[in-house]
Design a protein around this motif. Structure first.
Motif, PDB file in Angstrom:
ATOM      1  N   TYR A 271      97.588  53.858  47.121  1.00 33.04           N
ATOM      2  CA  TYR A 271      96.797  52.736  47.561  1.00 33.04           C
ATOM      3  C   TYR A 271      96.193  51.836  46.124  1.00 33.04           C
ATOM      4  O   TYR A 271      95.444  51.045  46.567  1.00 33.04           O
ATOM      5  N   VAL A 272      96.915  52.243  45.184  1.00 29.77           N
ATOM      6  CA  VAL A 272      96.214  51.327  43.924  1.00 29.77           C
ATOM      7  C   VAL A 272      97.245  50.697  43.120  1.00 29.77           C
ATOM      8  O   VAL A 272      98.465  51.215  43.056  1.00 29.77           O
ATOM      9  N   LEU A 273      97.059  49.454  43.056  1.00 26.28           N
ATOM     10  CA  LEU A 273      97.879  48.520  42.130  1.00 26.28           C
ATOM     11  C   LEU A 273      97.104  48.551  40.869  1.00 26.28           C
ATOM     12  O   LEU A 273      96.117  47.917  40.584  1.00 26.28           O
ATOM     13  N   ARG A 274      97.871  49.005  39.696  1.00 23.55           N
ATOM     14  CA  ARG A 274      97.215  48.946  38.410  1.00 23.55           C
ATOM     15  C   ARG A 274      98.256  48.054  37.572  1.00 23.55           C
ATOM     16  O   ARG A 274      99.479  48.394  37.301  1.00 23.55           O
ATOM     17  N   ILE A 275      97.628  47.170  37.014  1.00 24.93           N
ATOM     18  CA  ILE A 275      98.453  46.046  36.291  1.00 24.93           C
ATOM     19  C   ILE A 275      98.153  46.155  34.688  1.00 24.93           C
ATOM     20  O   ILE A 275      96.906  45.851  34.395  1.00 24.93           O
ATOM     21  N   ASP A 276      99.012  46.372  33.874  1.00 19.68           N
ATOM     22  CA  ASP A 276      98.673  46.308  32.334  1.00 19.68           C
ATOM     23  C   ASP A 276      98.885  45.080  31.889  1.00 19.68           C
ATOM     24  O   ASP A 276     100.472  44.628  31.658  1.00 19.68           O
ATOM     25  N   CYS A 277      98.376  44.015  31.634  1.00 17.12           N
ATOM     26  CA  CYS A 277      98.490  42.476  31.369  1.00 17.12           C
ATOM     27  C   CYS A 277      99.129  42.759  29.635  1.00 17.12           C
ATOM     28  O   CYS A 277      98.488  43.154  28.769  1.00 17.12           O
ATOM     29  N   GLY A 278     100.270  41.857  29.573  1.00 16.71           N
ATOM     30  CA  GLY A 278     100.935  41.784  28.327  1.00 16.71           C
ATOM     31  C   GLY A 278     101.748  42.999  28.112  1.00 16.71           C
ATOM     32  O   GLY A 278     102.419  43.053  26.836  1.00 16.71           O
ATOM     33  N   LEU A 279     102.031  44.001  28.788  1.00 16.91           N
ATOM     34  CA  LEU A 279     102.950  45.121  28.524  1.00 16.91           C
ATOM     35  C   LEU A 279     104.278  44.344  28.642  1.00 16.91           C
ATOM     36  O   LEU A 279     104.687  43.658  29.420  1.00 16.91           O
ATOM     37  N   THR A 280     105.111  44.726  27.682  1.00 10.10           N
ATOM     38  CA  THR A 280     106.654  44.236  27.435  1.00 10.10           C
ATOM     39  C   THR A 280     107.394  45.359  27.209  1.00 10.10           C
ATOM     40  O   THR A 280     107.092  46.372  26.692  1.00 10.10           O
ATOM     41  N   GLY A 281     108.740  45.280  27.476  1.00  5.55           N
ATOM     42  CA  GLY A 281     109.922  46.192  27.241  1.00  5.55           C
ATOM     43  C   GLY A 281     109.842  47.595  27.969  1.00  5.55           C
ATOM     44  O   GLY A 281     110.672  48.428  27.644  1.00  5.55           O
ATOM     45  N   LYS A 282     109.011  47.401  29.233  1.00 12.27           N
ATOM     46  CA  LYS A 282     109.024  48.646  29.928  1.00 12.27           C
ATOM     47  C   LYS A 282     108.881  48.319  31.380  1.00 12.27           C
ATOM     48  O   LYS A 282     108.362  47.202  31.715  1.00 12.27           O
ATOM     49  N   THR A 283     109.323  49.040  32.177  1.00  8.29           N
ATOM     50  CA  THR A 283     109.282  48.821  33.535  1.00  8.29           C
ATOM     51  C   THR A 283     107.883  49.448  34.100  1.00  8.29           C
ATOM     52  O   THR A 283     106.977  48.559  34.707  1.00  8.29           O
ATOM     53  N   THR A 284     107.431  50.233  33.780  1.00  7.92           N
ATOM     54  CA  THR A 284     106.206  51.081  34.118  1.00  7.92           C
ATOM     55  C   THR A 284     105.592  51.726  32.716  1.00  7.92           C
ATOM     56  O   THR A 284     106.376  52.029  31.971  1.00  7.92           O
ATOM     57  N   GLU A 285     104.469  52.019  32.881  1.00 13.44           N
ATOM     58  CA  GLU A 285     103.643  52.733  31.838  1.00 13.44           C
ATOM     59  C   GLU A 285     102.916  53.808  32.443  1.00 13.44           C
ATOM     60  O   GLU A 285     102.252  53.629  33.256  1.00 13.44           O
ATOM     61  N   HIS A 286     102.735  54.736  31.837  1.00 19.16           N
ATOM     62  CA  HIS A 286     101.821  56.131  32.186  1.00 19.16           C
ATOM     63  C   HIS A 286     100.879  56.439  31.299  1.00 19.16           C
ATOM     64  O   HIS A 286     101.025  56.699  30.277  1.00 19.16           O
ATOM     65  N   TYR A 287      99.755  56.428  31.769  1.00 16.96           N
ATOM     66  CA  TYR A 287      98.461  56.724  31.006  1.00 16.96           C
ATOM     67  C   TYR A 287      97.481  57.460  31.737  1.00 16.96           C
ATOM     68  O   TYR A 287      97.047  57.202  32.778  1.00 16.96           O
ATOM     69  N   ASN A 288      97.417  58.595  31.234  1.00 17.93           N
ATOM     70  CA  ASN A 288      96.302  59.598  32.094  1.00 17.93           C
ATOM     71  C   ASN A 288      96.801  60.124  33.389  1.00 17.93           C
ATOM     72  O   ASN A 288      96.115  60.114  34.244  1.00 17.93           O
ATOM     73  N   ASN A 289      98.254  60.088  33.281  1.00 19.81           N
ATOM     74  CA  ASN A 289      98.736  60.445  34.679  1.00 19.81           C
ATOM     75  C   ASN A 289      98.949  59.309  35.878  1.00 19.81           C
ATOM     76  O   ASN A 289      99.096  59.601  36.918  1.00 19.81           O
ATOM     77  N   LEU A 290      98.532  58.173  35.377  1.00 19.93           N
ATOM     78  CA  LEU A 290      98.427  57.046  36.202  1.00 19.93           C
ATOM     79  C   LEU A 290      99.881  56.025  35.812  1.00 19.93           C
ATOM     80  O   LEU A 290      99.637  55.865  34.865  1.00 19.93           O
TER      81      LEU A 290
END
Length: 409
Positions: A27-46
């Motif tokens: 139930y959480v939407l997390r957006i990494d603003c400015g992230l390019t070149g990837k579909t998703t990013e994983h940080y601290n298992n999130l």
């Protein structure tokens, strides 16, 4: 077999674009603003999604990483046309309460050493004026809000009085707060729909220097599950208490406080003394405050021994006015006190005092403070979310194709 592989590849490709659908992970939407070149990013298992799914205007920038700044905050999106309303359009799946959190880390990305000041909007209404130089590290703005429809915008715009500075944003999060209507213990039950509740402080007492962060794994079910951050609040002159850990004690109370918060507390050195906690509001104008106080006790493993068979009887005062009486009796006993609305101005003073006949001194485990503002209704629109809806439809179609191919339906 080759047909099956082709279909599965199609599903995989559609699924990559469907990452913009908000609520696929807890139930959480997390957006990494400015992230390019990837579909998703994983940080601290999130899992974090790139913001290109949610906005078109603006330019992206990478900042040199710092050991004191999380990876998520080292990319940003900035808007050279600062006086335009630059908006993220979020498609939600429910119109119940959400925690919205926006993060900003300047990091001198433009080489000008001039952290900008600009306005942040939610649902077309002013959320906050962001001063990106307010702290050496990242600056966060957070509020709890129940939107009136399932499409809501988060927008940034420069202000002429501040030189029409270039707005920017580093992160954006939306967390659905499931009320569990069949449960006796709801989440922020007194918060009204259509009213925004701006976070002033979320404090963990007695926890030393530990910041309580959101849980990052299914095994951590007793910890923070609502994507909140609890700031440690050292209190000179009080005794820190640590209680014996029990299985998910916090889930038995409103707002589901994590074990790491309720298992620590502060207390005076004797039963005749009070606890005093000042809270500074952002302006000196009168504010309608939403206050949550967390009280809990168990057998003590760090701190002076106490006879928990005795009653801990406390009175809660706000700016000298008695608001509530709290009694804790025996092991594993607690109470969550919510006070709203409370009119405050400038600095609010919270006092927890011993009530008549108490044997044990007062204590305080955690506290949340918000101020309330009214937001006008934002018109529902599909503008900016076509990619989201289309991707979700594509995934559904592809899953249907696979099911038919395998003879499951």
């Amino acid at each position: 077999m080759e047909k099956l592989i082709a279909v599965l590849l199609l599903v995989s490709a559609a699924g990559a674009h469907a990452a913009s659908f908000p609520f696929i992970l807890n139930y959480v939407l997390r957006i990494d603003c400015g992230l390019t070149g990837k579909t998703t990013e994983h940080y601290n298992n999130l899992t974090w999604f790139p913001d290109s799914f949610f906005i078109d205007p603006g330019k992206t920038k990478q900042i040199t990483s710092s050991p004191n700044v999380s990876q998520i905050m080292t990319t940003l999106r900035y808007f050279p046309h600062g006086e335009d309303m630059n908006c993220y359009r979020l498609q939600l799946t429910n119109t119940q309460k959400y925690i919205f959190r926006a993060g900003f880390y300047y990091g001198n990305y433009d080489g000008k050493s001039q952290p900008p000041v600009f306005d942040l909007f939610l649902g077309g209404q002013l959320w906050e004026t962001v001063n990106s130089s307010a702290a050496e590290g990242p600056v966060f703005q957070e509020l709890v809000y129940a939107p009136r429809n399932d499409n809501i915008s988060v927008c940034l715009m420069g202000r002429k009085e501040y030189g029409s500075a270039t707005p920017f944003i580093s992160s954006l999060e939306a967390t659905y707060l499931d009320d569990e209507t069949d449960s006796d213990h709801s989440v922020y039950r007194m918060m009204r729909n259509g009213t925004a509740y701006h976070l002033v402080a979320r404090l963990n007492f007695g926890g030393h220097d530990q910041v309580i962060e959101p849980w990052s794994g299914m095994a951590d079910v007793c910890e923070e599950r609502l994507n909140r951050y609890w700031t440690p609040q050292p209190m000179a002159g009080y005794t820190d208490l640590t209680f014996a850990a029990t299985s998910c004690s916090g889930t038995a109370y409103d707002n589901r406080p994590p074990n790491a918060v309720i298992n620590t507390a502060i207390s005076p050195t004797n039963a005749s003394q009070s606890i005093y906690v000042p809270v500074n509001f952002p302006t000196t104008t009168p504010q309608s405050a939403y206050i949550v106080l967390y009280f809990y006790q168990n057998s003590i493993i760090d701190g002076p021994p106490e006879n928990l068979n005795a009653t801990r009887n406390m009175d809660v005062y706000i700016d000298g006015v008695m608001r509530r009486n709290v009694k804790l009796e025996g092991f594993r006993s607690g109470e969550v006190v919510t006070l709203y609305p409370v009119l405050v101005q400038g600095t609010m003073n919270v006092t927890i005092s011993p009530a008549n006949g108490t044997v044990l001194p007062p204590l305080l485990n955690g506290m949340e403070v918000y101020y309330a503002t009214e937001l006008a209704e934002e018109a529902s629109t599909s503008n900016g979310v076509f990619k989201i809806s289309c991707s979700v439809i594509m995934v559904g179609v592809c899953h249907l194709i696979v099911s038919v191919f395998l003879g499951l339906i």
